[in-house]
Design a protein around this motif. Structure first.
Motif, PDB file in Angstrom:
ATOM      1  N   LYS A  24     -41.604 -21.910  28.448  1.00  0.00           N
ATOM      2  CA  LYS A  24     -41.242 -23.041  29.468  1.00  0.00           C
ATOM      3  C   LYS A  24     -41.148 -22.102  30.642  1.00  0.00           C
ATOM      4  N   ARG A  25     -40.609 -21.069  30.895  1.00  0.00           N
ATOM      5  CA  ARG A  25     -40.505 -20.130  32.100  1.00  0.00           C
ATOM      6  C   ARG A  25     -41.951 -19.946  32.703  1.00  0.00           C
ATOM      7  N   ARG A  26     -42.779 -19.336  31.769  1.00  0.00           N
ATOM      8  CA  ARG A  26     -44.086 -19.213  32.270  1.00  0.00           C
ATOM      9  C   ARG A  26     -45.030 -20.132  32.500  1.00  0.00           C
ATOM     10  N   LEU A  27     -44.933 -21.363  31.996  1.00  0.00           N
ATOM     11  CA  LEU A  27     -45.475 -22.588  32.389  1.00  0.00           C
ATOM     12  C   LEU A  27     -45.087 -23.108  33.672  1.00  0.00           C
ATOM     13  N   LEU A  28     -43.521 -22.940  33.926  1.00  0.00           N
ATOM     14  CA  LEU A  28     -43.266 -23.454  35.141  1.00  0.00           C
ATOM     15  C   LEU A  28     -43.623 -22.516  36.227  1.00  0.00           C
ATOM     16  N   ALA A  29     -43.634 -21.190  36.192  1.00  0.00           N
ATOM     17  CA  ALA A  29     -43.971 -20.271  36.830  1.00  0.00           C
ATOM     18  C   ALA A  29     -45.548 -20.541  37.269  1.00  0.00           C
ATOM     19  N   GLN A  30     -46.512 -20.686  36.304  1.00  0.00           N
ATOM     20  CA  GLN A  30     -47.688 -20.835  36.368  1.00  0.00           C
ATOM     21  C   GLN A  30     -48.172 -22.198  37.244  1.00  0.00           C
ATOM     22  N   ALA A  31     -47.476 -23.201  36.890  1.00  0.00           N
ATOM     23  CA  ALA A  31     -47.561 -24.538  37.506  1.00  0.00           C
ATOM     24  C   ALA A  31     -47.241 -24.375  39.007  1.00  0.00           C
ATOM     25  N   GLU A  32     -46.164 -23.556  39.265  1.00  0.00           N
ATOM     26  CA  GLU A  32     -45.809 -23.359  40.729  1.00  0.00           C
ATOM     27  C   GLU A  32     -46.769 -22.698  41.548  1.00  0.00           C
ATOM     28  N   ALA A  33     -47.287 -21.673  40.819  1.00  0.00           N
ATOM     29  CA  ALA A  33     -48.329 -20.656  41.539  1.00  0.00           C
ATOM     30  C   ALA A  33     -49.595 -21.500  41.973  1.00  0.00           C
ATOM     31  N   GLU A  34     -49.897 -22.702  40.937  1.00  0.00           N
ATOM     32  CA  GLU A  34     -51.103 -23.472  41.092  1.00  0.00           C
ATOM     33  C   GLU A  34     -50.761 -24.609  41.994  1.00  0.00           C
ATOM     34  N   ARG A  35     -49.582 -24.856  42.450  1.00  0.00           N
ATOM     35  CA  ARG A  35     -49.322 -26.151  43.084  1.00  0.00           C
ATOM     36  C   ARG A  35     -49.807 -26.272  44.553  1.00  0.00           C
ATOM     37  N   PRO A  37     -49.750 -27.768  48.130  1.00  0.00           N
ATOM     38  CA  PRO A  37     -49.060 -28.383  48.981  1.00  0.00           C
ATOM     39  C   PRO A  37     -49.418 -29.728  49.279  1.00  0.00           C
ATOM     40  N   VAL A  38     -48.409 -30.551  49.492  1.00  0.00           N
ATOM     41  CA  VAL A  38     -48.475 -32.075  49.682  1.00  0.00           C
ATOM     42  C   VAL A  38     -49.442 -32.252  51.015  1.00  0.00           C
ATOM     43  N   ASP A  39     -49.401 -31.686  52.005  1.00  0.00           N
ATOM     44  CA  ASP A  39     -50.008 -31.851  53.176  1.00  0.00           C
ATOM     45  C   ASP A  39     -51.518 -31.667  52.917  1.00  0.00           C
ATOM     46  N   GLU A  40     -51.977 -30.964  52.106  1.00  0.00           N
ATOM     47  CA  GLU A  40     -53.418 -30.698  51.734  1.00  0.00           C
ATOM     48  C   GLU A  40     -53.842 -31.860  50.675  1.00  0.00           C
TER      49      GLU A  40
END
Length: 54
Positions: A24-35, A37-40
């Motif tokens: 779960k921690r790895r998936l959350l870290a990967q999702a955050e890295a690929e996020r 930004p809302v302005d884009e």
């Protein structure tokens, strides 16, 4: 027969729980890295395909 709520029934269950937490921690870290930004994601970009222009 131990029935403590904070202790899993077996060592195997503890290992499974630890592996699930780590996954779960790895998936959350990967999702955050690929996020993105809302302005884009909210910037309007003209798309000529919808206006019939080629």
């Amino acid at each position: 027969m131990p029935s403590s709520d904070d202790e899993p029934a077996s060592r195997g269950e503890q290992i499974d729980a630890d592996e699930r937490e780590e996954a779960k921690r790895r998936l959350l870290a990967q999702a955050e890295a690929e996020r993105i930004p809302v302005d884009e994601t909210t910037r309007a970009v003209p798309d000529r395909r919808w206006r019939g222009e080629s």
